[in-house]
Design an enzyme around this catalytic site. Structure first.
Site, PDB file in Angstrom:
ATOM      1  N   HIS A  48      28.420 -10.593 -18.264  1.00 29.99           N
ATOM      2  CA  HIS A  48      28.663 -11.617 -16.811  1.00 29.99           C
ATOM      3  C   HIS A  48      30.293 -11.727 -16.327  1.00 29.99           C
ATOM      4  CE1 HIS A  48      24.405 -11.565 -15.817  1.00 29.99           C
ATOM      5  NE2 HIS A  48      24.379 -12.107 -16.921  1.00 29.99           N
ATOM      6  N   ASP A  60      20.104  -5.280 -20.151  1.00 28.34           N
ATOM      7  CA  ASP A  60      19.353  -6.205 -20.041  1.00 28.34           C
ATOM      8  C   ASP A  60      18.956  -7.038 -18.337  1.00 28.34           C
ATOM      9  OD1 ASP A  60      21.035  -9.302 -21.331  1.00 28.34           O
ATOM     10  OD2 ASP A  60      20.889  -8.632 -19.309  1.00 28.34           O
ATOM     11  N   HIS A  73      19.037  -9.343 -16.554  1.00 30.43           N
ATOM     12  CA  HIS A  73      20.346  -9.539 -15.776  1.00 30.43           C
ATOM     13  C   HIS A  73      21.402  -8.591 -15.320  1.00 30.43           C
ATOM     14  CE1 HIS A  73      18.880 -12.860 -17.858  1.00 30.43           C
ATOM     15  NE2 HIS A  73      18.680 -13.348 -16.608  1.00 30.43           N
ATOM     16  N   ASP A 100      15.745 -10.219 -22.550  1.00 31.87           N
ATOM     17  CA  ASP A 100      15.265 -10.629 -21.576  1.00 31.87           C
ATOM     18  C   ASP A 100      14.436 -10.419 -20.713  1.00 31.87           C
ATOM     19  OD1 ASP A 100      17.569  -9.691 -21.262  1.00 31.87           O
ATOM     20  OD2 ASP A 100      19.270 -11.776 -20.735  1.00 31.87           O
TER      21      ASP A 100
END
Ligand SMILES: [Zn+2]
Length: 339
Positions: A122, A159, A161, A248
């Protein structure tokens, strides 16, 4: 022999009871030791990334900001990203872990997996966000490009996200194909990562987002990845492969609404090995400790050529939403990859 890049020093990025905490790496290390996998891999200590390494990706002001923030005691950088006083140094070590893994793959033609924290995908050029301080993967990529003159890179990020930082850093770069599969950004952080975000300028077509409907299963993932990964990779023809690893998307993870099972992690390693030969793996998220412990064993076993499942044995049970998602991607990306 597969290499694992790891250091106990990562514990010093002390985030207390934050979901991204020290226990995550502890349980991975302990599970590999308990299953006696630890002595079947090459465990290597990272060295911190240098200032030059960081500066190939991040602005001087961002680096200086983090250094000063940590020197003055740390705390929350934003709503959900925490830094301890030691975190500047440890974030450099995490970036150095990604560099060490990349170097190992290059020198040995073997796979290397950096299990570091803080994670990185991120983090943008200018700021830390989403538990990430520096963008470990981007720093390793620019190191390879600068030091070893490698030209073309494929990054596959699974991931749950969207890796907005990595995507943004390479958004206009035709030599980096960034493919990310993640939960529908309408219902998950960071709210970006739609199909229409395809890259810009010369980078158009080199940012491929696969936003998956909520509650997508391992079968949904296999269905869509079989249609996209290989054709895109074979058209692009990268010189080096990164696999950005997150746990995740697992059905038991507390931060997402996806429904992946343990089997997915073995599948994706075998798939990527077929495509890439050898690759550098970098740990991002994953917040259920049991999942981290079980699925990292799956990953290392798959890297060590231990295969348990036949993924194609049964017909896939695929949701209509997943098929729709593929058709939308096909519409946008057919001109680039001929899906
Ligand atoms: Zn994540």
């Amino acid at each position: 022999m597969t290499a694992l890049i790891y250091s106990d020093e990562y514990m010093k990025h002390n985030t207390g009871n934050h979901p991204e905490n020290q226990e995550r790496l502890n349980v991975i290390v302990n599970s590999l030791k308990n299953k006696e996998i630890w002595n079947k891999i090459d465990v290597i200590s990272p060295e911190p990334a240098t200032e030059d390494d960081l500066l190939r990706v991040h602005s001087p002001s961002h680096i200086e900001y983090i250094k000063k923030f940590c020197d003055s005691g740390g705390g929350y950088i934003d709503y959900d990203t925490f830094a301890a006083p030691e975190s500047y140094e440890i974030a450099k070590l995490a970036a150095g872990g990604a560099i060490k893994a990349a170097d190992f793959v290059l020198k040995n033609s073997e796979n290397a997996y950096s299990i570091a924290r803080p994670p990185g995908h991120h983090a943008t050029r200018e700021k830390s966000m989403g538990f990430c301080i520096f963008n470990n993967l981007a720093i390793a990529l620019e190191y390879l490009r600068n030091t070893h003159k490698i030209k073309k890179f494929l990054i596959f990020d699974f991931d749950v996200h969207f890796g907005n930082g990595t995507s943004e850093i390479f958004y206009s770069d035709p030599d980096v194909l960034y493919i990310s599969i993640h939960q529908n950004p309408r219902t998950l952080y960071p709210g970006k990562g739609f199909i229409e975000e395809i890259g810009t300028g010369k980078g158009e077509g080199y940012n491929l987002n696969i936003p998956m409907p909520e509650r997508s299963t391992t079968d949904d993932y296999i269905y869509i990845l079989e249609k996209i990964l290989e054709p895109a990779a074979s058209k692009f023809n990268a010189d080096f492969y990164f696999l950005d690893v997150g746990f995740d998307g697992h059905v038991d993870d507390p931060l997402s609404s996806m429904a992946l099972t343990d089997k997915y992690y073995e599948y994706i390693i075998n798939k990527m090995k077929n495509i890439a030969g050898f690759m550098s793996l970098i740990l991002e998220g994953g917040y259920n400790l049991d999942v981290l412990s079980r699925c990292n064993v799956k990953i290392i076993n798959a890297l060590n050529n231990i295969k348990n499942e036949d993924y194609y044995k049964n017909e896939l049970n695929v949701s209509e939403n997943t098929k729709d998602t593929f058709n939308k991607i096909k519409d946008v990306f057919s001109p680039f990859y001929g899906f």
